[in-house]
Structure formats: structure tokens, C-alpha cells
Design an enzyme around this catalytic site. Structure first.
Site, PDB file in Angstrom:
ATOM      1  N   LYS A 188     -21.706 -10.826  -2.267  1.00 53.12           N
ATOM      2  CA  LYS A 188     -22.558 -10.233  -1.235  1.00 53.12           C
ATOM      3  C   LYS A 188     -23.658  -9.342  -1.814  1.00 53.12           C
ATOM      4  CE  LYS A 188     -19.260 -10.474   2.560  1.00 53.12           C
ATOM      5  NZ  LYS A 188     -18.021 -10.946   1.903  1.00 53.12           N
TER       6      LYS A 188
HETATM    7  C1  PLP Z   1     -17.379 -12.163   2.354  1.00 56.88           C
HETATM    8  C2  PLP Z   1     -16.514 -12.852   1.385  1.00 56.88           C
HETATM    9  C3  PLP Z   1     -16.147 -14.219   1.532  1.00 56.88           C
HETATM   10  C4  PLP Z   1     -16.549 -15.021   2.746  1.00 56.88           C
HETATM   11  O1  PLP Z   1     -17.913 -15.335   2.739  1.00 56.88           O
HETATM   12  P1  PLP Z   1     -18.614 -15.869   4.068  1.00 56.88           P
HETATM   13  O2  PLP Z   1     -20.051 -15.953   3.753  1.00 56.88           O
HETATM   14  O3  PLP Z   1     -18.324 -14.823   5.132  1.00 56.88           O
HETATM   15  O4  PLP Z   1     -17.992 -17.163   4.413  1.00 56.88           O
HETATM   16  C5  PLP Z   1     -15.393 -14.810   0.540  1.00 56.88           C
HETATM   17  N1  PLP Z   1     -14.972 -14.124  -0.538  1.00 56.88           N
HETATM   18  C6  PLP Z   1     -15.278 -12.818  -0.711  1.00 56.88           C
HETATM   19  C7  PLP Z   1     -14.767 -12.111  -1.911  1.00 56.88           C
HETATM   20  C8  PLP Z   1     -16.063 -12.129   0.226  1.00 56.88           C
HETATM   21  O5  PLP Z   1     -16.356 -10.841   0.048  1.00 56.88           O
END
Ligand code: PLP
Length: 435
Positions: free
Chosen positions: A107
Site C-alpha cells: 500500500k
Molecule cells: C491491503 C492488503 C491486501 C489486500 O489488498 P486489496 O487491494 O485490498 O485486495 C493484501 N495483503 C496485504 C498485506 C494488505 O495490506
């Protein structure tokens, strides 16, 4: 590029307007009016481009003239200030590490890109100051806090449920200070989310401050995630084989970016949406019926989502044609028990320590490949979305390891927690007005 609302009841907006608004006034998600197709020569010669050049090429048509070319290049340079290594697990399975950013999860990419786009808006265009309001159960909040730290003209307020985020996550949220304000809410994540929603529709606040959200539905977060799919393609092992990508999915923003990359011309043969037991999408792919569920807690908790908000965009990419969607996307779901077994299996194969999210991605990839008679013709890559240290106690107890703390985390661990406790909306509101 103009963006329209998927609820079809709001006016079209430009890139920066869509980034500032987050959600359209009719509560719909923004979607670009057209999907640009990249030149074949660009894809064929991708090895000759730097990561930053690739990112610029992809995102430029989406940004249009809203940001000057030089500034956009600077934003990209700042966003991609870390690496995206590929690690081979077997002859035809590899993983893409997306955790080399400051908060150790993928993210970081979207949050950094979005923060810098908004800072252009304030810095260069001299728009009114902005307050970013976000509720978090962990990872989103830390990436947003870090991405927006010290960005001029923007205050960030993060609500998190008291005692329900990990120690590392709490320190990531609360030790930065400056323009990042952490609020510890007496309640659950849903209570945090409820307060944020109330603030967004509060008419008094609307008049007094400029409020925006930074969750994964924002187009700046969504579209910039395409960068690392192209980078992975450039660096893929076995370039003569067809490429499969498995994405551990929760809110389906990450995989939606991958599918968008394919739609722009990136040669990815098939996508696999790997989920924990929150299986709304794998079930949808079986039956064609979308039935949202209440989320269930698992060890891959960043994917505990029962009604993924970005899925509607994936449907739109395929013009709401269920059969086209199924041709491009498979989905599988796994219990925590199977996830634990996968963490062990990966460790036994080559000593790699995967986090629970990545392990779910591995399971989905393997299941899809095992069913293929010509599996040899494929190269599979699953996304390792977080560093295992973020789930240290779970992973250490499964593998009997003692995962070492990466250097960039040590700094945070020594920081001092600063947060205010709140228990009701009126407290949030007075804080917002006093900013
Ligand atoms: C947010 C997150 C996900 C999921 O990603 P999406 O875009 O919401 O499908 C998977 N793994 C980790 C470690 C995350 O922080």
C-alpha cells in the site's frame, strides 16, 4: 482524461478532481472514460526502460494535463524509491516482493503516489488546504500516515480501534506527529468507519473544511498500483513462457490494477484472485451471483473483507460480461489451516519466509497451475504483499523461527506513541473544526 462515476449520476471530472473527491458525489467509484492502449513496441522493448520511465509512460494518459510532465516525473521518482525484487521458489513459480517501502506493505506505492498528487494540487495550484480522514484496521493507516507525512497543505487524521491493531501498526500510526494525527477510538473498526462516514456527510463540516478520504477506492491509489505489474513483467523469469499472476485479495484494488494493466496491453495470460475464507468473489465466479457477506477474522487480516469495494471496477473493465471476466480471472479461497501449511511448504522448498497473505497467493497459484495439463508452458508469479515481520508472532510460531526486524522498522520501534482517545463523533467533529 475524464472520469465518470460508476453510479452514473454525477458529472465527469478530471484526474485531480477525482483524486481530491475520492468518491463521486453520487457515492459511485470513479472510472476513466477510456482505457489507453500502450504501443506494442513499448511492451516488446520494456527491458530498455527504467522503472520510472515505465511508470511515466503508463500513468501519463490518466493524468493528462492536470500535472506538468516534470512534476509528474518527480512524483514517480518519489513514489518508486524502493525495489520490487522477484524471488524464485520453484522452476516455474516465483514471487514479487512488494514490501520494500517504508511501512512494509504494497500500500506504500498507492499512498505515496496519491499524497504527492494532492501536494501538487496544494503547492502549485494553491487550492485550499485539505484534511484527509481515514479509518483503519492497520495497514492502510500506516501507509497513508507515512505517505502523507510532512506533505504541505494536508492534515491527516487516522482513526483506529483501541487495542485492535498490532503493536508495530500502532507505532507506525502514532509516532510520526507533525501533520499526522492519530485517534484511538474506544470501539471496533466499524465504529471508526461509521464516524468517518458521518463526518463526510456532515453539512457543517462541508462548509468549514475540505475533507477527503485516502482509502483504496481513490483513483490515485488504484492506478499507480499498475506500476509494479509492468516492472514484474520486465523482470520475469522464463520470459518465453505465458505469465500467470496470483494476487492475495481483500478489497480487490490491487488485482484490479493488474487487470487494468493487462487491458492496456501487458501480456498477462490469466489472473488468480486468492482469498482467505472471506470468499465472496471465488463464490461469485462459481455461481454468477454476487452475495456480500459479513467479514470473518483470519490470520491474513488485511484481506478480511466480505464486500470488496473495487470489484465493481473489475466488472466494468469487462463491460459487465460475466463470461469475459471468467476467462481472465479465477478465484480460490483458503482456510487459516491451509495458509499455515503453505507457509511451511514454501519454507521447506527454499527457506523463504512468506507472510500469511503471500502464502494465500501461493496456494491460489498452485491450485490453478496444478489443474493445467500444460503447466510447463507457464510462469506463475504470486504477490508477496507484506513483510512477514508484520505478522511475526503467527509466522514464528508456525515455522519456529525468530524473524529479524528490518532496519527501517527499528527506528519506529524506538519512537514515542502520541495519540488522543475519543469515543464519540462529537469529539472528532470539534477536532476537525479546530484544525
Ligand atoms: C491491503 C492488503 C491486501 C489486500 O489488498 P486489496 O487491494 O485490498 O485486495 C493484501 N495483503 C496485504 C498485506 C494488505 O495490506
Amino acid at each position: 482524461m475524464q472520469y465518470f462515476s460508476l453510479n452514473n449520476n454525477a458529472k465527469d471530472v478530471s484526474f485531480l478532481e477525482a483524486v481530491r473527491k475520492g468518491l463521486a458525489p453520487d457515492r459511485g467509484l470513479y472510472f476513466p472514460k477510456e482505457i489507453p492502449i500502450l504501443k506494442e513496441s513499448f511492451i516488446n522493448n520494456i527491458g530498455q526502460y527504467s522503472d520510472n520511465q515505465i511508470a511515466y509512460e503508463i500513468i501519463k494518459p490518466y493524468v493528462g494535463d492536470d500535472i506538468t510532465n516534470d512534476y509528474l516525473k518527480k512524483i514517480i521518482e518519489d513514489t518508486l524509491s524502493f525495489n520490487f525484487p522477484i524471488v524464485k521458489i520453484t522452476d516455474n513459480i516465483a514471487l514479487l516482493e512488494l514490501f520494500h517501502g517504508p511501512t512494509l506493505a504494497f500500500k506504500d506505492v498507492g499512498a505515496r503516489f496519491m499524497a504527492r498528487c494532492l501536494s501538487y494540487n496544494n503547492d502549485i495550484k494553491k487550492e485550499r488546504n485539505l484534511t484527509v480522514l481515514v479509518a483503519t484496521s492497520g495497514d492502510t493507516g500506516s501507509a497513508v500516515a507515512d505517505g502523507f507525512y510532512k506533505v504541505k497543505g494536508i492534515d491527516v487524521i487516522i482513526l483506529y480501534p483501541k487495542d485492535m491493531v498490532s503493536i508495530i501498526q500502532e507505532l507506525q500510526l502514532t509516532t510520526l506527529g507533525k501533520n499526522i494525527i492519530a485517534l484511538e477510538v474506544e470501539g471496533t473498526f466499524d465504529d471508526c468507519q461509521e464516524m468517518v462516514k458521518t463526518a463526510f456527510v456532515d453539512p457543517e463540516l462541508k462548509e468549514k473544511i475540505n475533507l477527503t478520504s485516502a482509502n483504496s477506492i481513490n483513483i490515485a491509489r488504484w492506478l499507480s498500483q499498475m506500476f509494479y505489474y509492468f516492472i514484474a513483467y520486465k523482470n520475469r523469469p522464463n520470459p518465453d513462457k505465458k505469465l500467470l499472476i496470483s494476487v492475495p485479495s481483500g478489497n480487490f484494488g490491487n488485482i484490479c490494477a493488474g487487470i487494468m494493466a493487462k487491458q492496456m496491453g501487458l501480456p498477462i495470460d490469466h489472473f488468480i484472485a486468492s482469498t482467505n475464507i472471506n470468499d465472496t468473489i471465488p463464490e461469485y465466479l462459481k455461481s454468477g451471483d454476487y452475495i456480500p457477506k459479513k467479514s470473518i477474522q483470519t490470520i491474513s487480516n488485511a484481506m478480511d473483507v466480505g464486500d470488496p469495494s473495487n470489484f465493481i471496477r473489475i466488472q466494468k473493465i469487462f463491460n459487465n460480461d460475466f463470461f469475459k471476466l471468467k476467462k481472465n480471472l479465477s478465484g480460490f479461497s483458503y482456510t487459516d489451516k491451509l495458509t499455515e501449511k503453505a507457509i511451511k511448504e514454501i519454507f521447506e522448498v527454499n527457506g523463504y519466509i512468506a507472510d500469511p497473505h503471500g502464502a494465500v497467493g501461493f496456494l491460489g497459484l498452485k491450485q490453478y497451475m496444478d489443474a493445467k495439463e500444460d503447466a510447463e508452458a507457464y510462469q506463475g508469479i504470486f504477490l508477496e504483499t507484506a513483510h512477514p515481520i508484520k505478522f511475526k508472532s503467527a509466522v514464528d510460531s508456525i515455522l519456529k523461527t525468530n524473524i529479524k526486524t528490518p532496519k527501517r522498522l527499528k527506528k519506529i520501534l524506538g519512537g514515542k506513541k502520541k495519540s488522543s482517545q475519543i469515543s464519540q463523533y462529537s469529539e472528532l467533529k470539534s477536532l476537525l473544526i479546530s484544525l
